[in-house]
Every structure is written in structure tokens, then in C-alpha cells.
Design a protein around this motif. Structure first.
Motif, PDB file in Angstrom:
ATOM      1  N   LYS A  51     -31.251  -9.094  41.245  1.00 38.89           N
ATOM      2  CA  LYS A  51     -31.290 -10.037  40.418  1.00 38.89           C
ATOM      3  C   LYS A  51     -30.098 -11.084  40.258  1.00 38.89           C
ATOM      4  CE  LYS A  51     -33.212 -11.799  35.995  1.00 38.89           C
ATOM      5  NZ  LYS A  51     -33.220 -13.175  36.294  1.00 38.89           N
ATOM      6  N   MET A  52     -30.237 -12.258  40.907  1.00 36.48           N
ATOM      7  CA  MET A  52     -29.133 -13.116  41.035  1.00 36.48           C
ATOM      8  C   MET A  52     -28.977 -14.028  39.664  1.00 36.48           C
ATOM      9  SD  MET A  52     -26.421 -14.116  42.951  1.00 36.48           S
ATOM     10  CE  MET A  52     -26.718 -13.563  44.486  1.00 36.48           C
ATOM     11  N   PRO A  53     -27.877 -14.148  39.107  1.00 33.47           N
ATOM     12  CA  PRO A  53     -27.890 -14.948  37.830  1.00 33.47           C
ATOM     13  C   PRO A  53     -28.056 -16.359  38.428  1.00 33.47           C
ATOM     14  CG  PRO A  53     -25.638 -14.023  38.322  1.00 33.47           C
ATOM     15  CD  PRO A  53     -26.582 -13.424  39.438  1.00 33.47           C
ATOM     16  N   GLU A  54     -28.558 -17.080  37.346  1.00 30.73           N
ATOM     17  CA  GLU A  54     -28.883 -18.623  37.429  1.00 30.73           C
ATOM     18  C   GLU A  54     -27.430 -19.325  37.074  1.00 30.73           C
ATOM     19  OE1 GLU A  54     -31.144 -20.377  38.232  1.00 30.73           O
ATOM     20  OE2 GLU A  54     -32.213 -18.870  39.229  1.00 30.73           O
ATOM     21  N   ILE A  55     -27.018 -19.887  38.164  1.00 35.53           N
ATOM     22  CA  ILE A  55     -25.638 -20.428  37.971  1.00 35.53           C
ATOM     23  C   ILE A  55     -25.942 -22.182  38.255  1.00 35.53           C
ATOM     24  CG2 ILE A  55     -23.297 -20.708  38.477  1.00 35.53           C
ATOM     25  CD1 ILE A  55     -23.501 -17.559  39.203  1.00 35.53           C
ATOM     26  N   PRO A  56     -25.293 -22.868  37.416  1.00 33.88           N
ATOM     27  CA  PRO A  56     -25.543 -24.451  37.965  1.00 33.88           C
ATOM     28  C   PRO A  56     -24.849 -24.599  39.354  1.00 33.88           C
ATOM     29  CG  PRO A  56     -24.490 -24.205  35.743  1.00 33.88           C
ATOM     30  CD  PRO A  56     -24.635 -22.766  36.409  1.00 33.88           C
ATOM     31  N   VAL A  57     -25.431 -25.411  40.011  1.00 34.03           N
ATOM     32  CA  VAL A  57     -24.768 -25.715  41.565  1.00 34.03           C
ATOM     33  C   VAL A  57     -24.722 -27.424  41.625  1.00 34.03           C
ATOM     34  CG1 VAL A  57     -25.187 -25.781  43.972  1.00 34.03           C
ATOM     35  CG2 VAL A  57     -26.157 -23.966  42.189  1.00 34.03           C
ATOM     36  N   ASN A  58     -23.275 -27.501  41.273  1.00 34.31           N
ATOM     37  CA  ASN A  58     -22.746 -29.089  41.285  1.00 34.31           C
ATOM     38  C   ASN A  58     -21.590 -29.109  41.452  1.00 34.31           C
ATOM     39  OD1 ASN A  58     -21.457 -29.182  38.911  1.00 34.31           O
ATOM     40  ND2 ASN A  58     -23.480 -29.038  37.926  1.00 34.31           N
ATOM     41  N   PRO A  59     -20.864 -30.128  42.003  1.00 32.74           N
ATOM     42  CA  PRO A  59     -19.459 -30.391  42.433  1.00 32.74           C
ATOM     43  C   PRO A  59     -18.466 -29.890  41.246  1.00 32.74           C
ATOM     44  CG  PRO A  59     -20.290 -32.589  42.527  1.00 32.74           C
ATOM     45  CD  PRO A  59     -21.548 -31.457  42.062  1.00 32.74           C
ATOM     46  N   LEU A  60     -18.848 -30.461  40.069  1.00 31.38           N
ATOM     47  CA  LEU A  60     -17.918 -29.962  39.050  1.00 31.38           C
ATOM     48  C   LEU A  60     -17.909 -28.495  38.651  1.00 31.38           C
ATOM     49  CD1 LEU A  60     -16.271 -30.641  36.659  1.00 31.38           C
ATOM     50  CD2 LEU A  60     -18.261 -31.280  35.045  1.00 31.38           C
ATOM     51  N   TRP A  61     -18.781 -28.052  38.785  1.00 35.25           N
ATOM     52  CA  TRP A  61     -19.076 -26.599  38.668  1.00 35.25           C
ATOM     53  C   TRP A  61     -18.392 -25.744  39.719  1.00 35.25           C
ATOM     54  CZ3 TRP A  61     -19.751 -22.505  35.423  1.00 35.25           C
ATOM     55  CH2 TRP A  61     -20.125 -21.386  35.999  1.00 35.25           C
ATOM     56  N   LEU A  62     -18.377 -26.195  40.644  1.00 39.52           N
ATOM     57  CA  LEU A  62     -17.640 -25.559  41.661  1.00 39.52           C
ATOM     58  C   LEU A  62     -16.288 -25.793  41.508  1.00 39.52           C
ATOM     59  CD1 LEU A  62     -19.545 -26.635  45.283  1.00 39.52           C
ATOM     60  CD2 LEU A  62     -19.469 -24.339  44.113  1.00 39.52           C
ATOM     61  N   ALA A 103     -24.964 -26.698  50.461  1.00 43.75           N
ATOM     62  CA  ALA A 103     -25.658 -28.024  50.314  1.00 43.75           C
ATOM     63  C   ALA A 103     -24.687 -28.780  49.553  1.00 43.75           C
ATOM     64  CB  ALA A 103     -27.073 -28.104  49.853  1.00 43.75           C
ATOM     65  N   VAL A 104     -24.196 -28.381  48.441  1.00 40.11           N
ATOM     66  CA  VAL A 104     -23.136 -29.222  47.644  1.00 40.11           C
ATOM     67  C   VAL A 104     -21.857 -29.281  48.341  1.00 40.11           C
ATOM     68  CG1 VAL A 104     -22.055 -29.174  45.424  1.00 40.11           C
ATOM     69  CG2 VAL A 104     -24.485 -28.545  45.517  1.00 40.11           C
ATOM     70  N   ILE A 105     -21.463 -28.148  48.888  1.00 38.90           N
ATOM     71  CA  ILE A 105     -20.142 -28.231  49.708  1.00 38.90           C
ATOM     72  C   ILE A 105     -20.260 -29.248  50.820  1.00 38.90           C
ATOM     73  CG2 ILE A 105     -18.650 -26.878  51.253  1.00 38.90           C
ATOM     74  CD1 ILE A 105     -19.379 -24.226  49.253  1.00 38.90           C
ATOM     75  N   ASP A 106     -21.242 -29.128  51.608  1.00 40.18           N
ATOM     76  CA  ASP A 106     -21.631 -30.011  52.708  1.00 40.18           C
ATOM     77  C   ASP A 106     -21.536 -31.393  52.243  1.00 40.18           C
ATOM     78  OD1 ASP A 106     -21.865 -27.936  54.412  1.00 40.18           O
ATOM     79  OD2 ASP A 106     -24.184 -28.024  54.640  1.00 40.18           O
ATOM     80  N   LYS A 107     -22.001 -32.059  51.266  1.00 40.05           N
ATOM     81  CA  LYS A 107     -22.166 -33.197  50.706  1.00 40.05           C
ATOM     82  C   LYS A 107     -20.894 -33.662  49.926  1.00 40.05           C
ATOM     83  CE  LYS A 107     -24.897 -36.330  47.529  1.00 40.05           C
ATOM     84  NZ  LYS A 107     -25.976 -36.083  46.640  1.00 40.05           N
ATOM     85  N   TYR A 108     -20.150 -32.852  49.344  1.00 33.50           N
ATOM     86  CA  TYR A 108     -18.858 -33.134  48.755  1.00 33.50           C
ATOM     87  C   TYR A 108     -17.626 -32.550  49.386  1.00 33.50           C
ATOM     88  CZ  TYR A 108     -22.005 -34.889  45.123  1.00 33.50           C
ATOM     89  OH  TYR A 108     -22.804 -35.471  44.224  1.00 33.50           O
ATOM     90  N   PHE A 109     -17.590 -32.257  50.556  1.00 31.06           N
ATOM     91  CA  PHE A 109     -16.486 -31.762  51.198  1.00 31.06           C
ATOM     92  C   PHE A 109     -15.320 -32.765  51.190  1.00 31.06           C
ATOM     93  CE2 PHE A 109     -17.941 -32.588  55.449  1.00 31.06           C
ATOM     94  CZ  PHE A 109     -17.057 -33.196  55.923  1.00 31.06           C
ATOM     95  N   CYS A 137     -14.878 -24.766  54.241  1.00 29.66           N
ATOM     96  CA  CYS A 137     -16.171 -24.251  54.253  1.00 29.66           C
ATOM     97  C   CYS A 137     -17.066 -25.614  54.814  1.00 29.66           C
ATOM     98  CB  CYS A 137     -16.832 -23.657  53.046  1.00 29.66           C
ATOM     99  SG  CYS A 137     -15.973 -22.021  52.744  1.00 29.66           S
ATOM    100  N   GLY A 138     -16.910 -26.415  54.065  1.00 29.18           N
ATOM    101  CA  GLY A 138     -17.637 -27.736  54.511  1.00 29.18           C
ATOM    102  C   GLY A 138     -17.443 -28.292  55.809  1.00 29.18           C
TER     103      GLY A 138
END
Length: 198
Positions: A19-30, A72-78, A117-118
Motif C-alpha cells: 500500500k503505497m501512500p498517496e503523495i502529491p507529485v509536482n515540482p513544488l512537492w519535490l 515524469a515530473v523530474i524529466d519535465k522540470y530538471f 536523475c533528470g
């Protein structure tokens, strides 16, 4: 630390796989993920090689590898992460060591990790003979480089020259000698087995 941290986190990772916790995925969260790194660094367990920092990074790696949305977020915002990493590193270089801001330092460290990583995913996510060879060499190279690096550093740091020159000498000599030892080991009959080579 790595082996002990792996054993300690294994039950947590098995639980998270179910059960993976639901964590938001966006650049600010990262970027906000630098906060727990700064908190672990602030605790100052074992100085700059804090097992708590490694523990947090290991958990981050597991979570991000388990969900493709992070990549996908890392690729977009690296490019943004890379720009922030360079800016923060430049700022930190002008601060005296004792006045280093832990939050800024850890945000910079985290931005470097996201950037690498990106860039790595963009440039190294394909099949080629060179990448296959380098992939097979990575683990034995890692094993061989540490004693070489330690021996070279022991002698180079004692030389009375500028720190930047010392660093460059250590990097170049370590790379050359480790590469030479890897080539010798790959031609041996027993060394590949000892170094985890196929």
C-alpha cells in the motif's frame, strides 16, 4: 551504513509495496522534500556522513522508483532543478562554512540529485553497446575506486598546492588507476568473480 539501512528499511519497503501512500507529485512537492533532509542534517549524527540523511534518501529513492509519475515530473522540470542547484551552490560557496544555512544547503543537495536523475534519464535511457559496457563495469569500478581514492588522497592532500588542483589530481589519478585495474581484473579468471562481474 548502506547494508544496515537496507536491513532496517526492508520491512517498511515491503509494507509500502502493498500500500503505497498517496503523495502529491509536482515540482513544488519535490522541492519540499529537502525539509526532512535538512532536519536529519540538523540532528548532526556522524557529521557530514549522517546515516539519517542516507535513510531519508533511501526512502525517497524507493518511493520515486515505485511511481513513474515522479520521473515524469523530474524529466519535465530538471532544467529548473539544475538552475536552482547551480544558484544555491554558488550562493553557498560565498558563505563561510560556519554560517552555512542547513535548509539552503540541503535544498541545493536535493536539487542536484533531481537534476542528475533528470539528465541521466534523458541521456542514458537507451540501449547502446557503450552503455551496456559501462553498466557492466559500474559495480566493479565502484568497488575498485574506493581503495584507490583513499591511497591517492592520502598522498595528494599533503602536497602544498591549491585545493582545486588537489581535487583535479585526485579525480584524474583515481579515474586512470581504477580504469587500469578494472581492465586487468576483467582479463583475470578469478577477479571478475570477486568483483561481481558477469
Amino acid at each position: 551504513y548502506l547494508f544496515l539501512l537496507s536491513l532496517a528499511t526492508l520491512p517498511l519497503f515491503q509494507l509500502m509495496r502493498r500500500k503505497m501512500p498517496e503523495i502529491p507529485v509536482n515540482p513544488l512537492w519535490l522541492l519540499l522534500l529537502a525539509l526532512p533532509l535538512a532536519a536529519m542534517d540538523w540532528l548532526n549524527v556522524s557529521g557530514s556522513k549522517s546515516p539519517l540523511v542516507f535513510l531519508v534518501l533511501m526512502i525517497y529513492g524507493f518511493v520515486m522508483a515505485s511511481d513513474e509519475r515522479y520521473q515524469a515530473v523530474i524529466d519535465k522540470y530538471f532544467p529548473l532543478f539544475l538552475a536552482l542547484a547551480v544558484l544555491i551552490q554558488t550562493t553557498n560557496n560565498y558563505l563561510p562554512y560556519g554560517e552555512r544555512n542547513l535548509l539552503l544547503y540541503n535544498l541545493g543537495r536535493w536539487c542536484w540529485i533531481l537534476s542528475i536523475c533528470g539528465i541521466g534519464h534523458k541521456l542514458l535511457n537507451r540501449n547502446s553497446p557503450l552503455l551496456k559496457t559501462l553498466s557492466q563495469a559500474s559495480f566493479p569500478f565502484y568497488i575498485l575506486h574506493m581503495p584507490v581514492l583513499t591511497a591517492i588522497s592520502y598522498f595528494i592532500v599533503r602536497i602544498n598546492i591549491f585545493y582545486g588542483v588537489k581535487f583535479i589530481l585526485i579525480v584524474i589519478l583515481t579515474l586512470l588507476i581504477t580504469s587500469f585495474l578494472y581492465i586487468l581484473a576483467s582479463k583475470s579468471k578469478t577477479a571478475p568473480l570477486l568483483l561481481g562481474m558477469k
